[in-house]
Design a protein around this motif. Structure first.
Motif, PDB file in Angstrom:
ATOM      1  N   LYS A   1       3.050   5.212  -0.923  1.00 21.37           N
ATOM      2  CA  LYS A   1       2.890   4.057  -1.811  1.00 21.37           C
ATOM      3  C   LYS A   1       3.498   2.842  -1.136  1.00 21.37           C
ATOM      4  O   LYS A   1       4.595   2.907  -0.590  1.00 21.37           O
ATOM      5  CB  LYS A   1       3.619   4.297  -3.138  1.00 21.37           C
ATOM      6  CG  LYS A   1       2.939   5.283  -4.034  1.00 21.37           C
ATOM      7  CD  LYS A   1       3.648   5.332  -5.370  1.00 21.37           C
ATOM      8  CE  LYS A   1       2.977   6.286  -6.315  1.00 21.37           C
ATOM      9  NZ  LYS A   1       3.668   6.341  -7.606  1.00 21.37           N
ATOM     10  N   LYS A   2       2.766   1.741  -1.173  1.00 20.00           N
ATOM     11  CA  LYS A   2       3.305   0.504  -0.635  1.00 20.00           C
ATOM     12  C   LYS A   2       4.193  -0.134  -1.684  1.00 20.00           C
ATOM     13  O   LYS A   2       3.814  -0.240  -2.846  1.00 20.00           O
ATOM     14  CB  LYS A   2       2.185  -0.458  -0.243  1.00 20.00           C
ATOM     15  CG  LYS A   2       1.476  -0.078   1.014  1.00 20.00           C
ATOM     16  CD  LYS A   2       0.604  -1.222   1.498  1.00 20.00           C
ATOM     17  CE  LYS A   2       0.026  -0.902   2.841  1.00 20.00           C
ATOM     18  NZ  LYS A   2      -0.712  -2.010   3.401  1.00 20.00           N
ATOM     19  N   THR A   3       5.378  -0.555  -1.247  1.00 18.30           N
ATOM     20  CA  THR A   3       6.266  -1.235  -2.178  1.00 18.30           C
ATOM     21  C   THR A   3       5.876  -2.703  -2.251  1.00 18.30           C
ATOM     22  O   THR A   3       5.340  -3.267  -1.297  1.00 18.30           O
ATOM     23  CB  THR A   3       7.736  -1.117  -1.719  1.00 18.30           C
ATOM     24  OG1 THR A   3       7.838  -1.670  -0.414  1.00 18.30           O
ATOM     25  CG2 THR A   3       8.194   0.327  -1.688  1.00 18.30           C
ATOM     26  N   ALA A   4       6.172  -3.307  -3.342  1.00 17.88           N
ATOM     27  CA  ALA A   4       5.857  -4.726  -3.526  1.00 17.88           C
ATOM     28  C   ALA A   4       6.721  -5.545  -2.580  1.00 17.88           C
ATOM     29  O   ALA A   4       7.907  -5.267  -2.395  1.00 17.88           O
ATOM     30  CB  ALA A   4       6.124  -5.132  -4.972  1.00 17.88           C
ATOM     31  N   PRO A   5       6.161  -6.553  -1.931  1.00 16.46           N
ATOM     32  CA  PRO A   5       6.946  -7.365  -1.005  1.00 16.46           C
ATOM     33  C   PRO A   5       8.042  -8.145  -1.736  1.00 16.46           C
ATOM     34  O   PRO A   5       7.870  -8.550  -2.887  1.00 16.46           O
ATOM     35  CB  PRO A   5       5.923  -8.317  -0.376  1.00 16.46           C
ATOM     36  CG  PRO A   5       4.744  -8.289  -1.281  1.00 16.46           C
ATOM     37  CD  PRO A   5       4.779  -7.008  -2.025  1.00 16.46           C
ATOM     38  N   LEU A   6       9.166  -8.323  -1.047  1.00 16.35           N
ATOM     39  CA  LEU A   6      10.288  -9.062  -1.626  1.00 16.35           C
ATOM     40  C   LEU A   6       9.934 -10.543  -1.776  1.00 16.35           C
ATOM     41  O   LEU A   6      10.253 -11.166  -2.781  1.00 16.35           O
ATOM     42  CB  LEU A   6      11.527  -8.905  -0.737  1.00 16.35           C
ATOM     43  CG  LEU A   6      12.767  -9.661  -1.188  1.00 16.35           C
ATOM     44  CD1 LEU A   6      13.276  -9.097  -2.516  1.00 16.35           C
ATOM     45  CD2 LEU A   6      13.848  -9.586  -0.129  1.00 16.35           C
ATOM     46  N   PHE A   7       9.254 -11.095  -0.767  1.00 20.68           N
ATOM     47  CA  PHE A   7       8.899 -12.505  -0.812  1.00 20.68           C
ATOM     48  C   PHE A   7       7.640 -12.698  -1.632  1.00 20.68           C
ATOM     49  O   PHE A   7       6.695 -11.936  -1.547  1.00 20.68           O
ATOM     50  CB  PHE A   7       8.709 -13.074   0.591  1.00 20.68           C
ATOM     51  CG  PHE A   7       9.943 -12.973   1.443  1.00 20.68           C
ATOM     52  CD1 PHE A   7      11.188 -13.319   0.951  1.00 20.68           C
ATOM     53  CD2 PHE A   7       9.864 -12.522   2.757  1.00 20.68           C
ATOM     54  CE1 PHE A   7      12.325 -13.226   1.732  1.00 20.68           C
ATOM     55  CE2 PHE A   7      10.995 -12.421   3.545  1.00 20.68           C
ATOM     56  CZ  PHE A   7      12.227 -12.771   3.034  1.00 20.68           C
TER      57      PHE A   7
ATOM     58  N   ASN B   1       8.809 -18.691   5.227  1.00 17.71           N
ATOM     59  CA  ASN B   1       9.236 -19.758   6.132  1.00 17.71           C
ATOM     60  C   ASN B   1      10.763 -19.838   6.186  1.00 17.71           C
ATOM     61  O   ASN B   1      11.353 -19.981   7.258  1.00 17.71           O
ATOM     62  CB  ASN B   1       8.620 -21.077   5.682  1.00 17.71           C
ATOM     63  CG  ASN B   1       8.695 -22.123   6.764  1.00 17.71           C
ATOM     64  OD1 ASN B   1       8.620 -21.809   7.946  1.00 17.71           O
ATOM     65  ND2 ASN B   1       8.847 -23.368   6.369  1.00 17.71           N
ATOM     66  N   GLN B   2      11.426 -19.753   5.030  1.00 13.43           N
ATOM     67  CA  GLN B   2      12.893 -19.785   4.986  1.00 13.43           C
ATOM     68  C   GLN B   2      13.496 -18.560   5.673  1.00 13.43           C
ATOM     69  O   GLN B   2      14.527 -18.636   6.331  1.00 13.43           O
ATOM     70  CB  GLN B   2      13.389 -19.894   3.537  1.00 13.43           C
ATOM     71  CG  GLN B   2      13.123 -21.238   2.888  1.00 13.43           C
ATOM     72  CD  GLN B   2      13.667 -22.400   3.714  1.00 13.43           C
ATOM     73  OE1 GLN B   2      14.822 -22.377   4.155  1.00 13.43           O
ATOM     74  NE2 GLN B   2      12.838 -23.411   3.948  1.00 13.43           N
TER      75      GLN B   2
END
Length: 163
Positions: free
Chosen positions: A4-10, A17-18
């Motif tokens: 399962k792919k986890t949801a991206p943090l960003f 960019n930051q």
């Protein structure tokens, strides 16, 4: 079972960019720390060399004197090739070395005299050459091409340093 792919943090490109900016800052800090470490290592090497150099020179001097004295008494080594003293041993050992000047000529002579056991050959796979063949040819020899999309990132260091 598929992972399962986890949801991206960003959640936005601005956050990415930051994060790239922070990576640039971290890279600069790592470089600075490594530069300090290398400077300290170089200082330690220089200090050690200053202490060790005269010691090694004295050791070489003593070795030369021991060798000269022992060689002047070579007739004492007829029965035994080693003389044991309180702080070590001196003596003579028979050594043999093979001198090869013209490697190509020697290799040719070895082949002509069928001395193949004296020739070493290192075999390895040249993957760059193998990559030039098509997939069918690769399959014939038991190889296959693996093509992937590989993630990369490259922070813009100049913009970070300007801030």
């Amino acid at each position: 079972m598929a992972k399962k792919k986890t949801a991206p943090l960003f959640q936005s490109w601005d956050e990415v960019n930051q994060a790239l900016r922070e990576i640039s800052v971290l890279d600069a800090q790592v470089s600075e720390a490594e530069a300090k470490m290398n400077a300290l290592i170089n200082d330690i090497k220089a200090d050690t060399e200053a202490v060790v150099t005269p010691l090694l020179q004295r050791k070489a001097e003593l070795e030369a004197h021991i060798q000269a004295f022992t060689e002047s008494r070579i007739d004492e080594f007829k029965d035994s090739k080693t003389k044991t003293l309180t702080f070590g041993e001196v003596g003579f050992r028979k050594t043999t070395s093979i001198i090869t000047r013209n490697v190509k000529a020697i290799l040719e002579a070895l082949k002509q005299n069928k001395m193949f056991d004296c020739i070493s050959v290192k075999e390895s796979i040249d993957k760059d050459e193998l990559a030039k063949y098509d997939d069918a040819a690769l399959a014939k020899v038991g190889a296959k091409r693996d093509v992937k999309e590989k993630f990369f990132y490259k922070p813009t260091v100049e913009r970070i340093e300007a801030q």
